[in-house]
Design a protein around this motif. Structure first.
Motif: not given
Length: 270
Positions: A77-78, A131, A158
């Motif tokens: 996700l990151w 994002q 996210f």
């Protein structure tokens, strides 16, 4: 006075909630949601070094995805990571010129890299502006058509786990307040918050898988590249039933205690 059955339900629900929060936190902070198993790269060429440089300092989205396809990439996700040789004949540090080795060094490094290359994981974090950046159907053309569905799926994947963790934290505050006030009524709210948190955890996994599927529809991995689900995704998926079981225990305890309390009051009045 709280019945032992209700107290046991609250304790078990709290343990399940804690485990779910830990699993989801670890999943959010790690990069093993989706993995690509690439065929062996010829590290004696400059291809791996070029892909590494593009991955670290290149344009977002296309170069990241292309490098992950070819260098055993992992997606989170990151974080996005690739596996590259740690010591390469053609590797040079940023800001420095690569030294030209002699013939003996070239032969030694050549055979060493072919027999037993040392590999390391190179990771790049996905920033908050990235994002929220729009996603395109064709990654190499950012002037083309925007893929709205993948854009919003990426944002949800996210944001939802953060919402889930925030709901669990809020439910803990409500539970602490209920203990201080010696009231069983807020337990119903704790159960509802855990129910919403579980749905957010499930939504995270669904949005991630749907986004990856849309990505592969427009940008297919090269031949020979296999993709698998990583253990970080399974941790996030496990947190969903844990939160739902905790919500069920809290809701059952609150409702049963309320019925029992009403029954006792009616008996006393009678």
């Amino acid at each position: 006075m709280v019945d032992n059955r209700y107290a046991t339900a609250l304790v078990i629900g709290s343990v399940l909630s804690l485990l779910a929060a830990v699993y989801l936190s670890v999943a959010v902070g790690t990069q093993h949601w989706y993995q690509y198993n690439s065929p062996p790269v010829k590290y004696e060429g400059i291809n791996a070094s070029e892909l590494r440089d593009e991955f670290v300092s290149g344009e977002y989205d296309w170069t990241y995805t292309n490098a992950m396809f070819r260098l055993n990439g992992t997606l989170g996700l990151w974080w996005r990571c690739i596996v590259v040789p740690s010591q390469s004949l053609w590797y040079k540090e940023p800001g420095r010129t690569a030294a030209v080795p002699d013939a003996a060094s070239i032969i030694h490094l050549f055979y060493k890299s072919r027999i037993d290359p040392k590999m390391e994981t190179e990771c790049v974090s996905i920033t908050l502006p990235q994002q929220f950046s729009p996603k395109y159907k064709y990654l190499e053309n950012h002037n083309g058509e925007e893929d709205l569905l993948r854009t919003y799926l990426w944002r949800c994947q996210f944001l939802l786990p953060l919402v889930s963790l925030a709901l669990v934290f809020l439910s803990c505050l409500v539970g602490v307040c209920a203990c201080q006030c010696r009231s069983f009524t807020p337990t119903l709210g704790v159960g509802v918050l855990h129910l919403l948190a579980g749905l957010c955890s499930l939504g995270t996994v669904c949005c991630f898988l749907a986004g990856v599927d849309l990505l592969h529809q427009h940008t297919r991995p090269p031949d020979g590249v296999e993709s698998t689900l990583g253990w970080s995704l399974y941790l996030a998926l496990i947190s969903f039933p844990l939160q739902m079981m905790a919500a069920a225990l809290f809701l059952w305890a609150a409702r049963s205690h309320r019925k029992n309390y009403t029954r006792i009051n009616a008996y006393r009045v009678a």
